[in-house]
Design a protein around this motif. Structure first.
Motif, PDB file in Angstrom:
ATOM      1  N   GLY A   1       0.803  -1.214   0.000  1.00  0.00           N
ATOM      2  CA  GLY A   1       0.000   0.000   0.000  1.00  0.00           C
ATOM      3  C   GLY A   1       0.832   1.257   0.000  1.00  0.00           C
ATOM      4  N   ALA A   2       1.957   1.228  -0.695  1.00  0.00           N
ATOM      5  CA  ALA A   2       2.879   2.376  -0.759  1.00  0.00           C
ATOM      6  C   ALA A   2       3.423   2.737   0.623  1.00  0.00           C
ATOM      7  CB  ALA A   2       2.192   3.581  -1.389  1.00  0.00           C
ATOM      8  N   GLY A   3       3.356   1.798   1.541  1.00  0.00           N
ATOM      9  CA  GLY A   3       3.959   2.001   2.846  1.00  0.00           C
ATOM     10  C   GLY A   3       3.145   2.817   3.823  1.00  0.00           C
ATOM     11  N   VAL A   4       1.878   3.083   3.522  1.00  0.00           N
ATOM     12  CA  VAL A   4       1.106   3.968   4.399  1.00  0.00           C
ATOM     13  C   VAL A   4       0.850   3.337   5.760  1.00  0.00           C
ATOM     14  CG1 VAL A   4       0.023   5.292   2.554  1.00  0.00           C
ATOM     15  CG2 VAL A   4      -1.063   3.170   3.345  1.00  0.00           C
ATOM     16  N   ARG A   5       0.668   2.015   5.820  1.00  0.00           N
ATOM     17  CA  ARG A   5       0.469   1.359   7.109  1.00  0.00           C
ATOM     18  C   ARG A   5       1.771   1.349   7.897  1.00  0.00           C
ATOM     19  NH1 ARG A   5      -0.270  -3.600   7.199  1.00  0.00           N
ATOM     20  NH2 ARG A   5      -1.356  -3.681   9.198  1.00  0.00           N
ATOM     21  N   ASN A   6       2.861   1.056   7.223  1.00  0.00           N
ATOM     22  CA  ASN A   6       4.145   1.024   7.899  1.00  0.00           C
ATOM     23  C   ASN A   6       4.511   2.395   8.467  1.00  0.00           C
ATOM     24  OD1 ASN A   6       7.469   1.232   7.391  1.00  0.00           O
ATOM     25  ND2 ASN A   6       6.740  -0.597   8.450  1.00  0.00           N
ATOM     26  N   GLN A   7       4.139   3.452   7.776  1.00  0.00           N
ATOM     27  CA  GLN A   7       4.395   4.799   8.293  1.00  0.00           C
ATOM     28  C   GLN A   7       3.745   4.990   9.663  1.00  0.00           C
ATOM     29  OE1 GLN A   7       2.925   7.540   5.349  1.00  0.00           O
ATOM     30  NE2 GLN A   7       4.226   6.694   3.729  1.00  0.00           N
ATOM     31  N   ILE A   8       2.533   4.444   9.813  1.00  0.00           N
ATOM     32  CA  ILE A   8       1.835   4.552  11.098  1.00  0.00           C
ATOM     33  C   ILE A   8       2.623   3.824  12.175  1.00  0.00           C
ATOM     34  CG2 ILE A   8      -0.268   3.964  12.352  1.00  0.00           C
ATOM     35  CD1 ILE A   8      -0.721   6.145  10.294  1.00  0.00           C
ATOM     36  N   GLU A   9       3.124   2.646  11.850  1.00  0.00           N
ATOM     37  CA  GLU A   9       3.838   1.840  12.850  1.00  0.00           C
ATOM     38  C   GLU A   9       5.136   2.497  13.288  1.00  0.00           C
ATOM     39  OE1 GLU A   9       5.966  -2.505  13.508  1.00  0.00           O
ATOM     40  OE2 GLU A   9       5.600  -1.752  11.496  1.00  0.00           O
ATOM     41  N   VAL A  10       5.894   3.062  12.341  1.00  0.00           N
ATOM     42  CA  VAL A  10       7.239   3.557  12.659  1.00  0.00           C
ATOM     43  C   VAL A  10       7.258   5.070  12.912  1.00  0.00           C
ATOM     44  CG1 VAL A  10       8.296   1.677  11.372  1.00  0.00           C
ATOM     45  CG2 VAL A  10       7.898   3.872  10.227  1.00  0.00           C
ATOM     46  N   PHE A  11       6.093   5.677  13.091  1.00  0.00           N
ATOM     47  CA  PHE A  11       5.986   7.092  13.446  1.00  0.00           C
ATOM     48  C   PHE A  11       6.568   8.015  12.383  1.00  0.00           C
ATOM     49  CE2 PHE A  11       6.038   4.651  17.366  1.00  0.00           C
ATOM     50  CZ  PHE A  11       4.985   5.184  18.082  1.00  0.00           C
ATOM     51  N   SER A  12       6.346   7.680  11.121  1.00  0.00           N
ATOM     52  CA  SER A  12       6.832   8.537  10.045  1.00  0.00           C
ATOM     53  C   SER A  12       5.699   9.070   9.172  1.00  0.00           C
ATOM     54  CB  SER A  12       7.839   7.770   9.161  1.00  0.00           C
ATOM     55  OG  SER A  12       7.199   6.716   8.466  1.00  0.00           O
ATOM     56  N   GLU A  13       4.467   8.890   9.631  1.00  0.00           N
ATOM     57  CA  GLU A  13       3.326   9.332   8.827  1.00  0.00           C
ATOM     58  C   GLU A  13       3.307  10.857   8.707  1.00  0.00           C
ATOM     59  OE1 GLU A  13       1.985  10.025  12.901  1.00  0.00           O
ATOM     60  OE2 GLU A  13       3.052   8.375  11.930  1.00  0.00           O
ATOM     61  N   THR A  14       2.790  11.327   7.593  1.00  0.00           N
ATOM     62  CA  THR A  14       2.618  12.753   7.361  1.00  0.00           C
ATOM     63  C   THR A  14       1.136  13.041   7.162  1.00  0.00           C
ATOM     64  OG1 THR A  14       2.774  12.660   4.943  1.00  0.00           O
ATOM     65  CG2 THR A  14       4.853  12.770   6.181  1.00  0.00           C
ATOM     66  N   SER A  15       0.828  14.288   6.958  1.00  0.00           N
ATOM     67  CA  SER A  15      -0.569  14.685   6.757  1.00  0.00           C
ATOM     68  C   SER A  15      -1.117  14.185   5.418  1.00  0.00           C
ATOM     69  CB  SER A  15      -0.711  16.204   6.828  1.00  0.00           C
ATOM     70  OG  SER A  15       0.113  16.825   5.855  1.00  0.00           O
ATOM     71  N   ALA A  16      -0.241  13.627   4.583  1.00  0.00           N
ATOM     72  CA  ALA A  16      -0.684  13.085   3.289  1.00  0.00           C
ATOM     73  C   ALA A  16      -1.069  11.611   3.383  1.00  0.00           C
ATOM     74  CB  ALA A  16       0.417  13.251   2.246  1.00  0.00           C
ATOM     75  N   ASN A  17      -0.902  10.996   4.553  1.00  0.00           N
ATOM     76  CA  ASN A  17      -1.179   9.568   4.705  1.00  0.00           C
ATOM     77  C   ASN A  17      -2.657   9.268   4.434  1.00  0.00           C
ATOM     78  OD1 ASN A  17      -1.987   7.104   6.450  1.00  0.00           O
ATOM     79  ND2 ASN A  17       0.247   6.979   6.364  1.00  0.00           N
ATOM     80  N   SER A  18      -2.911   8.336   3.528  1.00  0.00           N
ATOM     81  CA  SER A  18      -4.282   8.061   3.092  1.00  0.00           C
ATOM     82  C   SER A  18      -5.116   7.362   4.159  1.00  0.00           C
ATOM     83  CB  SER A  18      -4.265   7.211   1.818  1.00  0.00           C
ATOM     84  OG  SER A  18      -3.597   5.984   2.032  1.00  0.00           O
ATOM     85  N   ILE A  19      -4.481   6.633   5.078  1.00  0.00           N
ATOM     86  CA  ILE A  19      -5.226   6.017   6.169  1.00  0.00           C
ATOM     87  C   ILE A  19      -5.813   7.100   7.067  1.00  0.00           C
ATOM     88  CG2 ILE A  19      -4.992   4.641   8.279  1.00  0.00           C
ATOM     89  CD1 ILE A  19      -3.024   2.882   6.785  1.00  0.00           C
ATOM     90  N   LEU A  20      -5.037   8.140   7.304  1.00  0.00           N
ATOM     91  CA  LEU A  20      -5.514   9.242   8.137  1.00  0.00           C
ATOM     92  C   LEU A  20      -6.657   9.993   7.468  1.00  0.00           C
ATOM     93  CD1 LEU A  20      -2.122  10.646   9.472  1.00  0.00           C
ATOM     94  CD2 LEU A  20      -3.795   9.246  10.697  1.00  0.00           C
ATOM     95  N   SER A  21      -6.500  10.307   6.192  1.00  0.00           N
ATOM     96  CA  SER A  21      -7.566  11.042   5.508  1.00  0.00           C
ATOM     97  C   SER A  21      -8.831  10.201   5.407  1.00  0.00           C
ATOM     98  CB  SER A  21      -7.107  11.483   4.112  1.00  0.00           C
ATOM     99  OG  SER A  21      -6.710  10.370   3.327  1.00  0.00           O
ATOM    100  N   GLY A  22      -8.670   8.907   5.147  1.00  0.00           N
ATOM    101  CA  GLY A  22      -9.838   8.035   5.079  1.00  0.00           C
ATOM    102  C   GLY A  22     -10.546   7.929   6.408  1.00  0.00           C
ATOM    103  N   SER A  23      -9.783   7.844   7.485  1.00  0.00           N
ATOM    104  CA  SER A  23     -10.381   7.731   8.816  1.00  0.00           C
ATOM    105  C   SER A  23     -11.079   9.019   9.223  1.00  0.00           C
ATOM    106  CB  SER A  23      -9.298   7.379   9.842  1.00  0.00           C
ATOM    107  OG  SER A  23      -8.718   6.137   9.531  1.00  0.00           O
ATOM    108  N   TRP A  24     -10.462  10.145   8.914  1.00  0.00           N
ATOM    109  CA  TRP A  24     -11.092  11.439   9.212  1.00  0.00           C
ATOM    110  C   TRP A  24     -12.442  11.544   8.507  1.00  0.00           C
ATOM    111  CZ3 TRP A  24      -9.077  15.946  11.835  1.00  0.00           C
ATOM    112  CH2 TRP A  24      -9.828  17.106  11.657  1.00  0.00           C
TER     113      TRP A  24
END
Length: 454
Positions: free
Chosen positions: A82-105
């Motif tokens: 998934g282009a690493g979007v889940r892994n970003q959440i795990e390793v604390f590297s997510e940005t405001s562009a993360n699609s999991i965050l926008s989808g959840s919002w």
């Protein structure tokens, strides 16, 4: 047919308007203004509120990533998916562009929007008042749950309590976390007076007064209002001990086969497979193979004989933990997602009593009720000799009992364990960044992002 109606209208010599003959509302689909006109429409709208909770944006997928993968119970074994979007959440590297965050919002606000429609339209509909109040209570519960999650994920968020048009939404500002929690409390208090303690079997899964009280107690726990936690949860705990409406008998080793019927379940997001389009990823989330996650709960944390260990253990190559091990068909499952369980309530109750005053016998009783059900040994004051000892025991119990139920990350944050469990991670990452797509749609962007994020 329309050309004949138009011809008739043109030939009429009376003052009767052509509108009398033409009904311009679409007949093949409902629109908002023509749908919420009676009890049937209101009940149908309520179903969409529950439906919003099922989506991949919420309990179907993303909420597990935000609440569980972020914590220490899991390791992402496929960081590139998934282009690493889940892994970003795990390793604390997510940005405001993360699609999991926008989808959840957007998923949470979709649920809120649907609830707001119900709450806006219900007062004017002529129907049985008790039934109407039950509908209102359910909508307020779902709205409260959505805002509770939003506050845990982002802190300050827009507090939208009416049905907004686009331009109105662009004017939104972020309410403080305290303001959001107060609205959640108000909604749950009102819902608790309107909801029944149980539903007939055919309607099982709807929110109850016990669900409202349990969630309210949890909100108070996050605010560290321990006296209110205890007083709010005490009636629920009494019902659990009585075993009539609720019970601490989930029979964990048959999880999740009994999720739909166990009295341990106070509220769950329900699913049903069989070609009904209830797509969900939560059931296959935790496989121990080369393309999903590895369970990261040390076996040494479990006592010998603790029946919860089997729920989070690998069942072999390609296997998955038994807690969510139910059949799937075309990415559909009948496995529900537990949101509030009796065991959770008992542990919250024990924690609150201990924080109020160490040594409370009811605190030990609640803790041991959960442990006994798990076939673990009871804890005595001789073993937990201080308030800190008891607190540590409850924290561990929550990790073991509620593993993979999307509480772990939020428990780490609320109990101030983040710096210990994740040393070196900056404290601002206790909250997630506000999605950039949301900020882009707001007129006044000043102060809309959480501190620490660009």
């Amino acid at each position: 047919m329309k050309k004949y109606i138009i011809l008739i209208c043109g030939l009429m010599i009376t003052a009767t308007s052509c509108k009398k003959f033409l009904d311009l509302k679409p007949q093949d689909s409902y629109v908002e203004k023509s749908f919420y006109l009676d009890e049937k429409g209101l009940q149908g709208g309520l179903v969409t509120c529950y439906d919003a909770l099922q989506s991949d944006s919420l309990y179907g997928n993303n909420f597990l990533t935000l609440g569980e993968l972020r914590g220490d119970n899991l390791i992402d074994n496929d960081p590139g998916s998934g282009a690493g979007v889940r892994n970003q959440i795990e390793v604390f590297s997510e940005t405001s562009a993360n699609s999991i965050l926008s989808g959840s919002w957007m998923g949470h606000y979709k649920a809120i929007y649907r609830c707001n429609i119900i709450l806006d339209r219900a007062p004017a509909i002529s129907m049985n008042e008790n039934t109407k109040n039950q509908i209102i209570g359910q909508a307020k519960f779902i709205r409260a749950l959505s805002y509770f999650n939003l506050a845990r994920i982002w802190g300050k968020v827009p507090l939208v309590l009416t049905v907004q048009k686009t331009e109105e939404a662009r004017q939104n500002t972020r309410a403080t976390t305290a303001q959001v929690y107060q609205q959640v409390i108000d909604d749950l208090n009102d819902a608790g007076t309107k909801l029944p303690s149980s539903w007939p079997a055919a309607q099982r899964g709807r929110a109850t007064s016990f669900a409202a009280a349990s969630l309210l107690g949890k909100v108070y726990l996050y605010q560290k209002k321990f006296d209110l936690v205890a007083s709010t949860l005490q009636p629920v705990v009494a019902a659990i001990y009585a075993g009539t409406t609720l019970a601490t008998v989930p029979q964990n080793l048959t999880f999740p086969d009994n999720l739909k019927t166990s009295k341990d379940i106070i509220f769950a997001v329900q699913y049903l497979m069989g070609g009904v389009k209830e797509f969900v990823n939560q059931d296959n989330r935790y496989r121990n193979n080369n393309n999903t996650n590895i369970i990261n709960i040390p076996p040494t944390l479990f006592e010998t004989g603790d029946n919860r260990q089997a729920l989070v253990a690998s069942t072999g190559t390609g296997g998955r933990p038994g807690k969510f091990n139910s059949p799937q068909l075309n990415n559909e499952t009948s496995s529900d997602f537990p949101v509030l369980r009796a065991a959770d309530v008992l542990l919250m109750y024990a924690e609150a009593l201990n924080e109020t005053a160490y040594g409370n016998t009811e605190a030990f009783k609640a803790l041991n009720a959960v442990r006994t059900n798990a076939n673990a040994s009871i804890k005595t004051p001789a073993m937990l000799i201080t308030q800190t000892d008891f607190r540590t025991a409850v924290y561990l119990e929550r990790r073991l009992e509620l593993a993979l139920e999307a509480d772990r990350w939020f428990d780490i944050v609320r109990t101030n364990q983040m710096s210990t469990i994740f040393p070196g991670i900056p404290s601002f990452r206790s909250l997630y960044p506000v999605p950039q797509v949301e900020i882009d749609n707001i007129n006044n962007k000043s102060g809309y992002q959480n501190d620490g994020y660009n």
